[in-house]
Motif scaffolding. Structure first.
Motif, PDB file in Angstrom:
ATOM      1  N   ASP A 266       2.621   3.421   2.707  1.00 30.35           N
ATOM      2  CA  ASP A 266       1.537   4.407   2.664  1.00 30.35           C
ATOM      3  C   ASP A 266       2.034   5.694   1.976  1.00 30.35           C
ATOM      4  O   ASP A 266       2.525   5.620   0.863  1.00 30.35           O
ATOM      5  CB  ASP A 266       1.017   4.660   4.088  1.00 30.35           C
ATOM      6  CG  ASP A 266      -0.394   5.234   4.097  1.00 30.35           C
ATOM      7  OD1 ASP A 266      -1.019   5.318   3.024  1.00 30.35           O
ATOM      8  OD2 ASP A 266      -0.885   5.603   5.177  1.00 30.35           O
TER       9      ASP A 266
ATOM     10  N   HIS B 277       0.839  -1.206   0.000  1.00 36.74           N
ATOM     11  CA  HIS B 277       0.000   0.000   0.000  1.00 36.74           C
ATOM     12  C   HIS B 277       0.869   1.248   0.000  1.00 36.74           C
ATOM     13  O   HIS B 277       1.546   1.541   0.986  1.00 36.74           O
ATOM     14  CB  HIS B 277      -0.934   0.021   1.209  1.00 36.74           C
ATOM     15  CG  HIS B 277      -1.792   1.251   1.244  1.00 36.74           C
ATOM     16  ND1 HIS B 277      -2.934   1.380   0.474  1.00 36.74           N
ATOM     17  CD2 HIS B 277      -1.651   2.426   1.903  1.00 36.74           C
ATOM     18  CE1 HIS B 277      -3.462   2.576   0.690  1.00 36.74           C
ATOM     19  NE2 HIS B 277      -2.707   3.232   1.547  1.00 36.74           N
TER      20      HIS B 277
ATOM     21  N   GLU C  16      -7.819   1.959  -0.793  1.00 32.70           N
ATOM     22  CA  GLU C  16      -8.332   1.798   0.520  1.00 32.70           C
ATOM     23  C   GLU C  16      -9.745   2.342   0.624  1.00 32.70           C
ATOM     24  O   GLU C  16     -10.069   3.404   0.097  1.00 32.70           O
ATOM     25  CB  GLU C  16      -7.408   2.487   1.551  1.00 32.70           C
ATOM     26  CG  GLU C  16      -7.118   3.950   1.217  1.00 32.70           C
ATOM     27  CD  GLU C  16      -6.093   4.581   2.166  1.00 32.70           C
ATOM     28  OE1 GLU C  16      -6.374   4.742   3.360  1.00 32.70           O
ATOM     29  OE2 GLU C  16      -5.004   4.917   1.676  1.00 32.70           O
TER      30      GLU C  16
ATOM     31  N   HIS D 196       1.245   5.424  -2.043  1.00 30.26           N
ATOM     32  CA  HIS D 196       0.567   6.420  -2.874  1.00 30.26           C
ATOM     33  C   HIS D 196       1.419   6.873  -4.047  1.00 30.26           C
ATOM     34  O   HIS D 196       0.951   7.595  -4.914  1.00 30.26           O
ATOM     35  CB  HIS D 196       0.091   7.590  -2.010  1.00 30.26           C
ATOM     36  CG  HIS D 196      -0.992   7.149  -1.056  1.00 30.26           C
ATOM     37  ND1 HIS D 196      -2.330   7.259  -1.354  1.00 30.26           N
ATOM     38  CD2 HIS D 196      -0.924   6.537   0.154  1.00 30.26           C
ATOM     39  CE1 HIS D 196      -3.035   6.762  -0.343  1.00 30.26           C
ATOM     40  NE2 HIS D 196      -2.214   6.304   0.580  1.00 30.26           N
TER      41      HIS D 196
ATOM     42  N   HIS E  98      -5.002  -1.968   6.510  1.00 24.03           N
ATOM     43  CA  HIS E  98      -3.757  -1.281   6.170  1.00 24.03           C
ATOM     44  C   HIS E  98      -3.311  -0.325   7.283  1.00 24.03           C
ATOM     45  O   HIS E  98      -4.135   0.222   8.011  1.00 24.03           O
ATOM     46  CB  HIS E  98      -3.911  -0.578   4.809  1.00 24.03           C
ATOM     47  CG  HIS E  98      -3.862   0.908   4.861  1.00 24.03           C
ATOM     48  ND1 HIS E  98      -2.691   1.604   5.004  1.00 24.03           N
ATOM     49  CD2 HIS E  98      -4.835   1.831   4.803  1.00 24.03           C
ATOM     50  CE1 HIS E  98      -2.961   2.897   5.022  1.00 24.03           C
ATOM     51  NE2 HIS E  98      -4.250   3.053   4.910  1.00 24.03           N
TER      52      HIS E  98
END
Ligand SMILES: [Zn+2]
Length: 212
Positions: A173, A11, A69, A13, A126
């Motif tokens: 993240d 996970h 998410e 971005h 997450h």
């Protein structure tokens, strides 16, 4: 031997060089591109009912390997009924298209578990960094737990020890650091070999996200 320069980050971005990243999108679903692995979902912070259709139209893409998410957040200002509605719609889509769910949850754990009752696809929580008792009840539900850079902070040892490696993922993240730091921290806390830990997480990725 696992290539430690090619670890999975389940996970994030933005993709990072030398890492197999699952890059997350919370908007612009019809124009997503550039990453080999994508997760897309309507985040409770950015609710937009009209994007549900746009999301569904991308779900047959091969690179789209998870929905999320998505989830529930009692601290944000989004209307609660709208959050619940969007989350439940995405659970239905996940089951219909056979895509695992990547979950964002803040202070809404019992509502989250209730909403997910009966879900058929794997569920990945997450960025989990809460108390060990909560971690145990999530594991009892059969969920997977993804740990981020919180692993490097004090106070995470008991939780990390309580999560079996077969139920674990690593992520960065929105942080700039490399996911290798998360793998190293967890392997050290669990007193296991870094290479075999990385291999086990790879197995988990292949099983849950059906990729290689
Ligand atoms: Zn995120």
């Amino acid at each position: 031997m696992m290539d430690l320069n090619n670890l999975y980050d389940v996970h994030c971005h933005s993709p990072k060089a030398g890492v197999k990243s699952i890059v997350n999108y919370y908007e612009g679903f019809s124009t997503m591109q550039g990453a080999p692995y994508i997760s897309a979902g309507i985040h409770p912070w950015y609710p937009d009912k009209t994007s549900l259709q746009e999301l569904e139209s991308t779900l047959s893409k091969k690179e789209l390997i998870a929905i999320g998410e998505c989830g529930l957040d009692k601290v944000c200002s989004t209307d609660w009924e709208l959050q619940l509605d969007l989350f439940k719609s995405q659970i239905v889509l996940a089951d219909r298209y056979g895509k695992p769910l990547i979950i964002h949850c803040v202070r809404a754990w019992s509502e989250l578990i209730a909403s997910l009752k009966g879900v058929r696809v794997p569920v990945v929580i997450h960025g989990f960094n809460k108390r060990v008792e909560l971690g145990r009840s999530l594991l009892e539900e059969g969920y997977y737990i993804s740990i981020g850079l919180a692993a490097l902070k004090p106070g995470m040892e008991e939780l990390i020890k309580a999560i079996p490696v077969e139920k674990m993922f690593c992520e960065t993240d929105d942080r700039a650091e490399s996911v290798v730091e998360v793998y190293k921290a967890i392997a050290a806390i669990k007193e296991i070999d870094l290479n075999s830990f990385a291999l086990q997480v790879q197995k988990n990725v292949l099983k849950v996200f059906e990729i290689e």
